[in-house]
Design a protein around this motif. Structure first.
Motif, PDB file in Angstrom:
ATOM      1  N   ALA A 104      64.140  82.849 -17.413  1.00 46.55           N
ATOM      2  CA  ALA A 104      63.097  82.203 -16.620  1.00 46.55           C
ATOM      3  C   ALA A 104      62.050  81.558 -17.522  1.00 46.55           C
ATOM      4  CB  ALA A 104      62.437  83.225 -15.702  1.00 46.55           C
ATOM      5  N   GLU A 105      61.294  80.656 -16.953  1.00 46.25           N
ATOM      6  CA  GLU A 105      60.315  79.886 -17.702  1.00 46.25           C
ATOM      7  C   GLU A 105      59.286  80.794 -18.369  1.00 46.25           C
ATOM      8  OE1 GLU A 105      58.741  75.741 -16.457  1.00 46.25           O
ATOM      9  OE2 GLU A 105      57.259  77.192 -15.757  1.00 46.25           O
ATOM     10  N   GLN A 106      58.981  80.475 -19.640  1.00 50.75           N
ATOM     11  CA  GLN A 106      58.004  81.222 -20.415  1.00 50.75           C
ATOM     12  C   GLN A 106      57.041  80.263 -21.100  1.00 50.75           C
ATOM     13  OE1 GLN A 106      59.925  83.835 -23.213  1.00 50.75           O
ATOM     14  NE2 GLN A 106      61.361  84.651 -21.706  1.00 50.75           N
ATOM     15  N   LEU A 107      55.797  80.703 -21.278  1.00 49.92           N
ATOM     16  CA  LEU A 107      54.828  79.910 -22.035  1.00 49.92           C
ATOM     17  C   LEU A 107      55.181  79.999 -23.511  1.00 49.92           C
ATOM     18  CD1 LEU A 107      52.186  78.267 -22.216  1.00 49.92           C
ATOM     19  CD2 LEU A 107      50.969  80.455 -22.386  1.00 49.92           C
ATOM     20  N   ILE A 108      55.401  78.849 -24.127  1.00 51.38           N
ATOM     21  CA  ILE A 108      55.795  78.800 -25.532  1.00 51.38           C
ATOM     22  C   ILE A 108      54.602  78.535 -26.450  1.00 51.38           C
ATOM     23  CG2 ILE A 108      57.239  77.611 -27.239  1.00 51.38           C
ATOM     24  CD1 ILE A 108      58.776  79.361 -25.252  1.00 51.38           C
ATOM     25  N   GLU A 109      53.750  77.582 -26.030  1.00 47.57           N
ATOM     26  CA  GLU A 109      52.635  77.211 -26.906  1.00 47.57           C
ATOM     27  C   GLU A 109      51.556  76.486 -26.104  1.00 47.57           C
ATOM     28  OE1 GLU A 109      52.099  75.133 -31.355  1.00 47.57           O
ATOM     29  OE2 GLU A 109      54.076  75.291 -30.395  1.00 47.57           O
ATOM     30  N   THR A 110      50.306  76.642 -26.553  1.00 53.46           N
ATOM     31  CA  THR A 110      49.190  75.922 -25.954  1.00 53.46           C
ATOM     32  C   THR A 110      48.551  75.031 -27.002  1.00 53.46           C
ATOM     33  OG1 THR A 110      48.708  77.675 -24.340  1.00 53.46           O
ATOM     34  CG2 THR A 110      46.928  76.139 -24.854  1.00 53.46           C
ATOM     35  N   PHE A 111      48.381  73.758 -26.663  1.00 55.52           N
ATOM     36  CA  PHE A 111      47.768  72.786 -27.567  1.00 55.52           C
ATOM     37  C   PHE A 111      46.398  72.410 -27.011  1.00 55.52           C
ATOM     38  CE2 PHE A 111      52.357  72.264 -27.432  1.00 55.52           C
ATOM     39  CZ  PHE A 111      52.728  72.341 -28.773  1.00 55.52           C
ATOM     40  N   MET A 112      45.340  72.685 -27.766  1.00 54.99           N
ATOM     41  CA  MET A 112      44.002  72.307 -27.345  1.00 54.99           C
ATOM     42  C   MET A 112      43.785  70.816 -27.602  1.00 54.99           C
ATOM     43  SD  MET A 112      43.161  75.153 -26.167  1.00 54.99           S
ATOM     44  CE  MET A 112      41.496  74.675 -25.626  1.00 54.99           C
TER      45      MET A 112
END
Length: 289
Positions: free
Chosen positions: A95-103
């Motif tokens: 299932a979908e997972q958060l991989i990375e956050t770009f500010m």
């Protein structure tokens, strides 16, 4: 004169009520109107992945635009998922997972002065991040979805954009990218192959054979007259092999011949018959690692 004055007063009242009603409609439309954001696709490379090359890359460059030309951008989240499309009963989908956050401060500036993000990943990196390991094969899909968060807290992704934004030639902002896994051998695929062969009459293949040639050395596999109706052979393509070809050699009664070739991963790589194609069928094999 009194009648004229009354008429003018009535007309003025009607006009006022009409304007007031229209103003309410306009106010309602404006109150319900929300300024969003798009994530325009500027460049995309590397699809499909090659199952034989774990280092094969997928790269996408996206450009964010909002009502203040990027001034409202807070962050971009990247989510990924994996879809197992194999026929076996075990479903390894993730299932979908958060991989990375770009500010917003992490992004570059495009040639048009807008925030721009280039994301690159490999098949191996994505498989590791999602816990898939090497459990992928041809036809499986890795999906990458971007979500834009603005300074007012609103989020924008593929579920709240219309067709003109998601697939339009100008906006071209799908937010979500599906990368299929393909099997494109870069050379011979080593391992143990299984060849199941049948003869419908039960008297052997009468001179026919499946010929496997490894680095110039040919071996013929067949159903002998003593074996009668069937035979199974297991043969190995060594790691050192540089060239391998598979071909069907015709016999006297090809209409009685059928066979199935299974790859080292246990999946069906090719089948033919009765009256199999005569000649080299190497290019028709479906072999995944």
């Amino acid at each position: 004169m009194k009648k004229v004055c009354v008429f003018i007063l009535a007309l003025s009242t009607t006009f006022f009520i009409s304007c007031e009603s229209d103003d309410k409609v306009v106010d309602q439309v404006l109150n319900d109107y929300t300024v969003g954001a798009i994530l325009r696709t500027r460049n995309q490379e590397g699809s499909p992945y090659n199952a034989f090359v774990p280092a094969s890359e997928f790269t996408v460059t996206v450009e964010e635009q909002d009502a203040e030309f990027g001034g409202l951008l807070q962050s971009i989240q990247l989510y990924a998922s994996f879809t197992d499309n194999q026929d076996d009963p075990t479903d390894s989908s993730v299932a979908e997972q958060l991989i990375e956050t770009f500010m917003a401060s992490d992004l570059a500036t495009s040639s048009r002065g807008l925030p721009e993000l280039t994301y690159t990943t490999t098949l191996a990196e994505s498989a590791t991040a999602l816990g898939v390991g090497t459990g992928y094969s041809g036809g499986d899909v890795f999906s990458y979805r971007f979500e834009v968060t603005l300074t007012d807290g609103s989020t924008w992704t593929n579920v709240n954009g219309n067709g003109n934004v998601l697939g339009g030639s100008y906006f071209n902002s799908p937010y979500k990218y599906d990368v299929v896994v393909a099997c494109i051998p870069t050379g011979p695929v080593p391992g143990d192959y299984t060849l199941d062969m049948q003869d419908s009459y039960g008297d052997g293949w009468n001179g026919a054979s499946v010929r496997v040639t490894v680095d110039g050395v040919a071996t013929d596999y067949l159903v002998s007259s003593a074996q009668g109706a069937s035979n199974t052979e297991v043969f190995t393509i060594p790691d050192t092999a540089t060239t391998v070809t598979f071909e069907y050699v015709s016999g006297d009664w090809d209409s009685e011949v059928t066979y199935q070739l299974f790859a080292p991963n246990g999946k069906l790589a090719y089948q033919d018959g009765p009256s199999p194609f005569i000649g080299d069928f190497t290019g028709s094999l479906s072999i995944c690692p």
